[in-house]
Design a protein around this motif. Sequence first.
Motif, PDB file in Angstrom:
ATOM      1  N   ARG A   1      -0.297   8.006   5.143  1.00 22.58           N
ATOM      2  CA  ARG A   1      -1.459   8.553   5.835  1.00 22.58           C
ATOM      3  C   ARG A   1      -1.166   9.975   6.294  1.00 22.58           C
ATOM      4  O   ARG A   1      -0.023  10.338   6.518  1.00 22.58           O
ATOM      5  N   ILE A   2      -2.234  10.737   6.458  1.00 25.49           N
ATOM      6  CA  ILE A   2      -2.080  12.069   7.032  1.00 25.49           C
ATOM      7  C   ILE A   2      -1.990  11.898   8.546  1.00 25.49           C
ATOM      8  O   ILE A   2      -2.845  11.259   9.158  1.00 25.49           O
ATOM      9  N   THR A   3      -0.942  12.445   9.138  1.00 20.23           N
ATOM     10  CA  THR A   3      -0.794  12.270  10.598  1.00 20.23           C
ATOM     11  C   THR A   3      -1.043  13.556  11.371  1.00 20.23           C
ATOM     12  O   THR A   3      -1.068  13.539  12.604  1.00 20.23           O
TER      13      THR A   3
ATOM     14  N   ILE B   1       0.844  -1.188   0.000  1.00 18.88           N
ATOM     15  CA  ILE B   1       0.000   0.000   0.000  1.00 18.88           C
ATOM     16  C   ILE B   1       0.883   1.243   0.000  1.00 18.88           C
ATOM     17  O   ILE B   1       1.861   1.322   0.732  1.00 18.88           O
ATOM     18  N   VAL B   2       0.555   2.184  -0.853  1.00 16.71           N
ATOM     19  CA  VAL B   2       1.346   3.402  -0.906  1.00 16.71           C
ATOM     20  C   VAL B   2       0.590   4.529  -0.214  1.00 16.71           C
ATOM     21  O   VAL B   2       1.137   5.218   0.638  1.00 16.71           O
ATOM     22  N   LEU B   3      -0.671   4.718  -0.590  1.00 22.79           N
ATOM     23  CA  LEU B   3      -1.511   5.683   0.105  1.00 22.79           C
ATOM     24  C   LEU B   3      -2.628   4.892   0.777  1.00 22.79           C
ATOM     25  O   LEU B   3      -3.237   4.020   0.173  1.00 22.79           O
ATOM     26  N   ASP B   4      -2.864   5.228   2.022  1.00 20.66           N
ATOM     27  CA  ASP B   4      -3.770   4.402   2.810  1.00 20.66           C
ATOM     28  C   ASP B   4      -4.874   5.280   3.394  1.00 20.66           C
ATOM     29  O   ASP B   4      -4.866   5.605   4.578  1.00 20.66           O
ATOM     30  N   GLY B   5      -5.791   5.702   2.533  1.00 20.88           N
ATOM     31  CA  GLY B   5      -6.918   6.491   3.020  1.00 20.88           C
ATOM     32  C   GLY B   5      -6.546   7.920   3.355  1.00 20.88           C
ATOM     33  O   GLY B   5      -6.627   8.348   4.513  1.00 20.88           O
TER      34      GLY B   5
ATOM     35  N   ALA C   1      -8.819   3.380  -4.641  1.00 20.42           N
ATOM     36  CA  ALA C   1     -10.107   3.766  -4.062  1.00 20.42           C
ATOM     37  C   ALA C   1     -10.033   5.228  -3.652  1.00 20.42           C
ATOM     38  O   ALA C   1      -8.950   5.772  -3.483  1.00 20.42           O
ATOM     39  N   GLY C   2     -11.195   5.859  -3.468  1.00 22.26           N
ATOM     40  CA  GLY C   2     -11.203   7.243  -3.016  1.00 22.26           C
ATOM     41  C   GLY C   2     -11.941   8.157  -3.964  1.00 22.26           C
ATOM     42  O   GLY C   2     -12.232   7.799  -5.106  1.00 22.26           O
ATOM     43  N   ILE C   3     -12.303   9.324  -3.426  1.00 15.58           N
ATOM     44  CA  ILE C   3     -13.074  10.289  -4.198  1.00 15.58           C
ATOM     45  C   ILE C   3     -12.304  11.601  -4.244  1.00 15.58           C
ATOM     46  O   ILE C   3     -11.787  12.066  -3.227  1.00 15.58           O
ATOM     47  N   ILE C   4     -12.198  12.172  -5.427  1.00 19.52           N
ATOM     48  CA  ILE C   4     -11.586  13.486  -5.568  1.00 19.52           C
ATOM     49  C   ILE C   4     -12.659  14.421  -6.117  1.00 19.52           C
ATOM     50  O   ILE C   4     -13.345  14.078  -7.083  1.00 19.52           O
ATOM     51  N   THR C   5     -12.860  15.576  -5.467  1.00 19.40           N
ATOM     52  CA  THR C   5     -13.788  16.554  -6.029  1.00 19.40           C
ATOM     53  C   THR C   5     -13.055  17.854  -6.286  1.00 19.40           C
ATOM     54  O   THR C   5     -12.172  18.263  -5.525  1.00 19.40           O
TER      55      THR C   5
END
Lengths: 338, 338, 290, 521
Positions: free
Chosen positions: D494-496, D288-292, D328-332
């Motif tokens: 992840r954003i920490t 996993i590179v980006l995890d949510g 996965a994920g949504i970009i707006t």
Amino acid sequence: MSVAGERDQRGGINFARLLMSFGPLLFLVALIVVFTVLKPSFMDPINLFNITRQISITGLIALGMTFVILTAGIDLSVGSLLAFCGMVAAVVAKGGSANTLSLSTSGTQGFGWFAALLAAVVVGAAAGGVQGLVITRLKVPPFVVTLGGLTVFRGLTLTISNGGPISGFDASMRWFGTGLIGPVPVPALIFAAAAILCHIVLRYTRYGRAVYAVGGNAEAARLSGLRVDRILVSVYVIVGFFAGLAAFVLSARLNSSEAVAGIGYELTVISAVVIGGTSLFGGIGSVGGTVVGAALIGVLQNGLQFNNVSSYTQSIVIGLILILAVAFDRWLKSRVRR
Amino acid sequence: MSVAGERDQRGGINFARLLMSFGPLLFLVALIVVFTVLKPSFMDPINLFNITRQISITGLIALGMTFVILTAGIDLSVGSLLAFCGMVAAVVAKGGSANTLSLSTSGTQGFGWFAALLAAVVVGAAAGGVQGLVITRLKVPPFVVTLGGLTVFRGLTLTISNGGPISGFDASMRWFGTGLIGPVPVPALIFAAAAILCHIVLRYTRYGRAVYAVGGNAEAARLSGLRVDRILVSVYVIVGFFAGLAAFVLSARLNSSEAVAGIGYELTVISAVVIGGTSLFGGIGSVGGTVVGAALIGVLQNGLQFNNVSSYTQSIVIGLILILAVAFDRWLKSRVRR
Amino acid sequence: QDKLTILGSVPNLGFPFFVHMLNEIKAEAAAQGVNLTESDGQNSATKQTADIEAALVQKVNAIVISPLDVNALAPAIEEAVKAGVPVVTIDRRVDGVEGILAHVGADNVKGGEAEANAMVAAFPNGAKIFHLQGQPGAGPAIDRNKGVHNVLDPLKDKYQIVFEQTANFARAEALSVTEAGLAANGKPDAIVCANDDMALGAMEACAARNFTDVKIYGFDALPEALVAVRDGKLAGTVEQFPGEQSRTAVRIAVAFAKDKTEPKEKLVLLTPIVIGKDNLDKAERIGETK
Amino acid sequence: MSPAEAASPEPILLAVEGITKHFSGVTALSDVSLDIRPGEILGLLGENGAGKSTLLKILSGVMPPSGGHIVFDGADYHPSSPQDAKRLGIVTIYQELSLIPTLTVAENIFIGRAPIGPLGLVSWRRMEQDSRAIIARVGLSIDPRTPVSALSVAEQQLVEIARALSLKSRLIIMDEPTSALTETEVQRLLSIMDRLRKDKVAIMFVTHRLEEASAICDRMTVLRDGRLAGHLNREGGPIALPKIIEKMVGRAASELYARPVLRAVAGDVVLSVRGLRTVRDPEAPHAIVLDGVDIDLKAGEILGVAGLVGSGRTELARAIFGADRIAAGIITLDGKQIAPASPADAIALGIGLVPEDRKHQAIFAALGILPNFSVASLGHFSNGFGFMIERRERDALAGFRKMLSIRMASAEQAIEGLSGGNQQKVILARWLARDPKVLIVDEPTRGVDVGAKTEVHQILVQLAARGIAVMMISSELPEVLAVSDRIVTMRRGRITGQMPGVEANEERLMELMALDRKETQ
Ligand SMILES: Nc1ncnc2c1ncn2[C@@H]1O[C@H](COP(=O)(O)OP(=O)(O)OP(=O)(O)O)[C@@H](O)[C@H]1O
Ligand SMILES: Nc1ncnc2c1ncn2[C@@H]1O[C@H](COP(=O)(O)OP(=O)(O)OP(=O)(O)O)[C@@H](O)[C@H]1O
Ligand SMILES: [Mg+2]
Ligand SMILES: [Mg+2]
């Protein structure tokens, strides 16, 4: 690097500088001088027009190949594709009677030159497009795809022609190979027009910019928003188109389409492009260079034949001069740069 | 990427994984299965040995070409060089009587097979070395130099042979082409030994690793303290050596050295290397891959011939399968990586 | 017992001459009721050798072959003979291999001589000649060239070859080469070509300069050339009867394979002739022209 | 660090005397002299294009000087190739990374000197084992069998450093070794340098991060426009930054990293990312590179993204930009959901990206400045028939040349010939010409000198002031702190953490960047 790009401050083209900075051109001029001294009739307009007519076939394909090589690609299938398109043109011109061997130019029951031309270029462009799609979609290197194309198109050509030639076209079609406008052979005019068009496209259009960018750095081009795959497909369409056009002209000139046409052309064509200074690694090169490269090869062959040099010696001399012309170019450039 | 490099954790070679990760090998196995089902006599040992003997000539050159392509170079001159070395070998074997056409195997007044072999490989290596020097010293791209070489060597061959073949060698020389050791043809053994040697050199010597480094990034290799130019010259010496060796074996096999030998071999040889997974942009590839590539081409040709497929259809099928084999390989790799 | 199978091998199916040859082999094989395995040497001695080897594995009952190169194919043919398979060679004769069942051919050297002689006959007072040679190093090119020179070299004073170049048996090259020759040397009296394709290319070059009275000689008697001869555009072409050669060879091979019938003659040589406007009916493929 | 020792009477190891170097037309070095002793760290400083790399390349045998001479260890020294230098124990870390991308990490470390086993054959096992230890020294824990092409720029930089350190050396030349590194790795490198100094190895060190230079260097030599601008000595304490800058630019230094005054009020959310996940290998769940990742970007703000090497910042930028596939994920964007499948899509929507690897991902080295500039806006600079309108193109470039003060000779000049900082400005201009809604800049000042760096910062602030949403990824914390309105930290995809720029400081950010995932849960 770009021949057409050598301009002086005021925007005009500085020929002296161009000559001094582009080795192959200097070599070309030198060869012409040498051949003229050896046999002044070399400069006879008939002979010069012969040369332009002779280089027009491989020259046309070399124009298309310039696009391909600028993207760091290669097309080895052009010789076979030429034979294939020529056969298609012949079938169309003769109205589908594949094995008509008549040399008579009268009473063609076929669809005429325009349909033949259209068929040749459409088939060529489509074949190129298919190869381009295989290259971009299936990620097979151009060398492999077009090497496969080389044998596939030859096999198809032999299959539709059953090994034999299709000969005898009507005068309107033959004009494209043998006609003259004023003193100038039609094939040479077609080549010149195509070269100018390609030069304009590569140098003055957005599409041309994109071709250089993709060849210069495909990843950067993608990250700059260029549709790299489309551009790659397009260059194979272009070279296919030119193979079709060259096939039409060649058939018209020989009054015959042969299954063995174009064997080995890929090397001649690629040589013209590479001698003209286009880098096989993409991004660097010009149409002007390709024209000079094609002319160099044509003049060399014609001049040696003109002097009735034995064919064995011809091979040796041609090989050495091609190497020397490029070596000289590198030397000139190394003096100017760094 | 590297066939020989697919190892499992414990250091052994994992054949199942190798098979599943290297498309051309899988294709080769599939082809053998299909041809055997179509005609069980395909698996006749005689036929299999025939195939190994058939691929040994271009295979030998392909080994050398692997070194060249690993450095991002190319050698188009191999076919002509083969003819040239073959002619030199013949002249030496027949004691300098260039135009002896006798097929008699008796009473050779020449210098024997060893001198012939030595002459062929020395001339091949020297010719390769000269091309390498032109490439590195005069900075002419390998494509141009070896394209020049292609015509120069052919011209030289025709000149020394005056166009004709030189035929009729003694039995000791012919053994290298037609002999058997046990059931195995000598050319196949030579090829196998050379392949193993090349594999070891490329994978397990500093020189071999330097070849990969130069191909991966010549500038970085130079900065890392490698003598890039020497390495570049050396790979052309190697491919020239192999062209000479192949020439000797071919002459021995055909009992004749022909001026037209090897025409078009450059494409077959480069195909074998490229289908074997070696990148034309250098730095990636392996001897194992090249052997598989050569075998794939050999099996295809033999199998199609075996099934009496018409030669036109053969061309079409071979072209398509080569593309498919590589496409399949890319697909396998794309599933595994990124 | 099963049907017999024979191998029919020709040097290069890219050229119509050999397509015709193989077609005739096919037709005769069908007439004799045997299976035919086809082989195309694809202009490579190693490919043709490989085809023979593959056929031997398949245990064909006989081989009918027109070798690409008589020296280079000798070992493969020897192998076949050793394996007990009868071999009949067509067109090009392999010396030095013992036990070849028969050879049916028309010598290329003789053909070259016939061509040159026809030209000499047309110009009894001498002529200025262009000579277009075949692919350097290829067997037929060497032989035909030899034939032409056998005739013309002793007559050097009257018959000068002012321009002698290879055009690699190819029409497009012949056209360019002839154009260069015409520009450099002016109009010749005759152009002698090592095959019909080159003759047809030379013909186009002459037509473009309106040199319609140059006498051009071809070789192979292909239908297209026959049409040109009929129309007076080519002066002649050499007929070697490849169809007749092929059929004869197949008959000999099948007869032997069936019941060991030895051929009446081990060597069947058909004399090549030059087809001109007056003897067009002698051409084997005249029926294919319209 | 004991500066007093550096001045002790060790004999001079290398002396450069009056070196000059001309490139056709350009004089890159003019009469430069310097010297270095064993156990000394000499900083070589100067603006972009001052001639630092040229000097180092002469010392390491890559190119000969046009004039002057060099003495090494008491003898005249004219290296004709890099291996001459290597043989004498002069080891170089080049600015343009010199690793072989197709080879593995282990092979790159042992290039030309692979360990030989009993049969005289290369021992892969030993090579891989030894490499593991060598890269561990610089804090890297990757599999040495990984091909270098799969590494991030920072990891490549570390491999290169590790390789240099593993060579037996008397003089190590380091040309911007830290430009792609974050604080942690930099500190580790500095402590290694300190240890080498104790072992009497001489080090020549080039960097544009002056704090580093001032912290570690015993002496500094400053170049300006190819000439010697002066030498600075450590006297009692570290050499002060203003003094260095003054020598470099030839005028008094304004405050570094001063927060530019021009600020716009952040507007509405332009870009919003929810639950973004990317995976490198669909069949390996641990890859996993980006995890949510959830992130919002507002018009007119600069969002700083901080993180350690490999934390996924670049991946985040590339995923938004459509350069990598999203799992996965949504970009707006502007409230509308978008799904850019390629950079072309993202660009059409108004997103721009200045990638981190300038050489491989941004510039077209052989092409001129003009085509490099206009490549992303060909539509804008061409007419309806597809012909380029060169006048419009040139005018636009001239405008940006002035606005960004790009130092260049002509629009036709190959971009290769520009200094790194100026190349970076051309790339910025490429995107400004499109007037994007969202501009993502990844390491925008890598290898850029102080002056230009401040200029780039000012440009970013101006952009934000024009209402563009700017996302800036940077490994230099001072830079992040100086320009960002808001800062997020990343760790392992992840954003920490997230905070307004004014509330942030290095310690807080480091803590969030280094926080392990377990601790956040
Ligand atoms: N190969 C080259 N050909 C022509 N000019 C060059 C070449 N290499 C460098 N230059 C020029 O020499 C000058 C010095 O360049 P150099 O790379 O040494 O600068 P630098 O101090 O290392 O800059 P930076 O901090 O950006 O790395 C610059 O003006 C550059 O354009
Ligand atoms: N193409 C690739 N193939 C394999 N691994 C990669 C690839 N690109 C990046 N990686 C790895 O993915 C991880 C995340 O890299 P990424 O570039 O996103 O990190 P980052 O936060 O931007 O850090 P930095 O740019 O400072 O290295 C790193 O461990 C890197 O080695
Ligand atoms: Mg620098
Ligand atoms: Mg990054």
